[in-house]
Motif scaffolding. Sequence first.
Motif, PDB file in Angstrom:
ATOM      1  N   LYS A 163       0.817  -1.204   0.000  1.00 41.26           N
ATOM      2  CA  LYS A 163       0.000   0.000   0.000  1.00 41.26           C
ATOM      3  C   LYS A 163       0.860   1.267   0.000  1.00 41.26           C
ATOM      4  O   LYS A 163       0.466   2.294  -0.540  1.00 41.26           O
ATOM      5  CB  LYS A 163      -0.916  -0.007   1.226  1.00 41.26           C
ATOM      6  CG  LYS A 163      -1.954   1.070   1.232  1.00 41.26           C
ATOM      7  CD  LYS A 163      -2.872   0.933   2.425  1.00 41.26           C
ATOM      8  CE  LYS A 163      -3.883   2.050   2.450  1.00 41.26           C
ATOM      9  NZ  LYS A 163      -4.694   2.009   3.657  1.00 41.26           N
ATOM     10  N   GLY A 181       3.491  12.012  -0.166  1.00 42.94           N
ATOM     11  CA  GLY A 181       2.158  11.537  -0.536  1.00 42.94           C
ATOM     12  C   GLY A 181       1.823  11.794  -1.991  1.00 42.94           C
ATOM     13  O   GLY A 181       2.211  12.813  -2.563  1.00 42.94           O
ATOM     14  N   LYS A 182       1.115  10.857  -2.599  1.00 38.32           N
ATOM     15  CA  LYS A 182       0.654  11.014  -3.980  1.00 38.32           C
ATOM     16  C   LYS A 182      -0.715  11.678  -3.984  1.00 38.32           C
ATOM     17  O   LYS A 182      -1.524  11.478  -3.084  1.00 38.32           O
ATOM     18  CB  LYS A 182       0.508   9.651  -4.660  1.00 38.32           C
ATOM     19  CG  LYS A 182       1.773   9.017  -5.096  1.00 38.32           C
ATOM     20  CD  LYS A 182       1.462   7.741  -5.874  1.00 38.32           C
ATOM     21  CE  LYS A 182       2.689   7.007  -6.301  1.00 38.32           C
ATOM     22  NZ  LYS A 182       2.359   5.759  -7.011  1.00 38.32           N
ATOM     23  N   LYS A 232      -2.128   8.580  -8.468  1.00 34.59           N
ATOM     24  CA  LYS A 232      -2.480   7.180  -8.223  1.00 34.59           C
ATOM     25  C   LYS A 232      -3.156   6.578  -9.447  1.00 34.59           C
ATOM     26  O   LYS A 232      -2.891   5.437  -9.821  1.00 34.59           O
ATOM     27  CB  LYS A 232      -3.407   7.066  -7.016  1.00 34.59           C
ATOM     28  CG  LYS A 232      -2.747   7.426  -5.703  1.00 34.59           C
ATOM     29  CD  LYS A 232      -3.730   7.299  -4.577  1.00 34.59           C
ATOM     30  CE  LYS A 232      -3.188   7.840  -3.281  1.00 34.59           C
ATOM     31  NZ  LYS A 232      -4.160   7.761  -2.201  1.00 34.59           N
ATOM     32  N   HIS A 251       1.622   2.442  -3.411  1.00 36.75           N
ATOM     33  CA  HIS A 251       0.446   2.998  -4.065  1.00 36.75           C
ATOM     34  C   HIS A 251       0.144   4.406  -3.562  1.00 36.75           C
ATOM     35  O   HIS A 251      -0.261   5.270  -4.330  1.00 36.75           O
ATOM     36  CB  HIS A 251      -0.763   2.085  -3.822  1.00 36.75           C
ATOM     37  CG  HIS A 251      -2.014   2.564  -4.468  1.00 36.75           C
ATOM     38  ND1 HIS A 251      -2.972   3.274  -3.769  1.00 36.75           N
ATOM     39  CD2 HIS A 251      -2.468   2.466  -5.739  1.00 36.75           C
ATOM     40  CE1 HIS A 251      -3.955   3.582  -4.592  1.00 36.75           C
ATOM     41  NE2 HIS A 251      -3.676   3.093  -5.788  1.00 36.75           N
ATOM     42  N   ASP A 252       0.355   4.653  -2.284  1.00 33.61           N
ATOM     43  CA  ASP A 252      -0.021   5.928  -1.679  1.00 33.61           C
ATOM     44  C   ASP A 252       1.088   6.965  -1.663  1.00 33.61           C
ATOM     45  O   ASP A 252       0.817   8.152  -1.455  1.00 33.61           O
ATOM     46  CB  ASP A 252      -0.489   5.696  -0.235  1.00 33.61           C
ATOM     47  CG  ASP A 252      -1.797   4.939  -0.165  1.00 33.61           C
ATOM     48  OD1 ASP A 252      -2.528   4.918  -1.178  1.00 33.61           O
ATOM     49  OD2 ASP A 252      -2.099   4.374   0.904  1.00 33.61           O
ATOM     50  N   TYR A 253       2.346   6.556  -1.840  1.00 36.49           N
ATOM     51  CA  TYR A 253       3.470   7.481  -1.681  1.00 36.49           C
ATOM     52  C   TYR A 253       4.477   7.343  -2.814  1.00 36.49           C
ATOM     53  O   TYR A 253       4.621   6.283  -3.409  1.00 36.49           O
ATOM     54  CB  TYR A 253       4.220   7.197  -0.362  1.00 36.49           C
ATOM     55  CG  TYR A 253       3.388   7.328   0.872  1.00 36.49           C
ATOM     56  CD1 TYR A 253       3.141   8.564   1.447  1.00 36.49           C
ATOM     57  CD2 TYR A 253       2.840   6.204   1.486  1.00 36.49           C
ATOM     58  CE1 TYR A 253       2.381   8.686   2.600  1.00 36.49           C
ATOM     59  CE2 TYR A 253       2.079   6.312   2.638  1.00 36.49           C
ATOM     60  CZ  TYR A 253       1.855   7.561   3.185  1.00 36.49           C
ATOM     61  OH  TYR A 253       1.097   7.668   4.314  1.00 36.49           O
TER      62      TYR A 253
END
Length: 149
Positions: A9, A122-123, A128, A12-14
């Motif tokens: 995860k 953070g994205k 994403k 995916h998030d960063y």
Amino acid sequence: MKIVCNNKKAFHDYHIDKTMEAGIILNGAEVKSLRAGKANLQDGYAGIKNGEVYLYNMHISPYTFCTTSAADPLRVRKLLLHRQEIRKLIGKLNEKGVALIPLKIYFIDKGKAKVELGLARGKKLHDKREALKEHQATREMQRALRHNE
């Protein structure tokens, strides 16, 4: 090197800028539980407090065959880093939007547990989506290549 668990995860998030390896202080039952693969890094993060690095919200399930009282699965665990590395981290973490995220836990050949930490930003939601589109496109290309062979 035996990988215990990955934090999928986090990728995916960063955006992961830099990674580093740190030792982790565990008690005996936690080590046995890690060897059994019972750990979760999903909500974990690392922080610096009083010049030392700690790992928060990492869940290690209690070892089932432990005879002593089990420790709290979500307890705060101290990470082992050199003083120079901690100083660099303090400088990086003072920037806005930067977090220290655990990426994976693994055992090295000597039997010691290590944590791979990543300096992460953070994205946004559109980032994403773009990453998912690229991932799907590469999968489709690999499928097409496999069917042609």
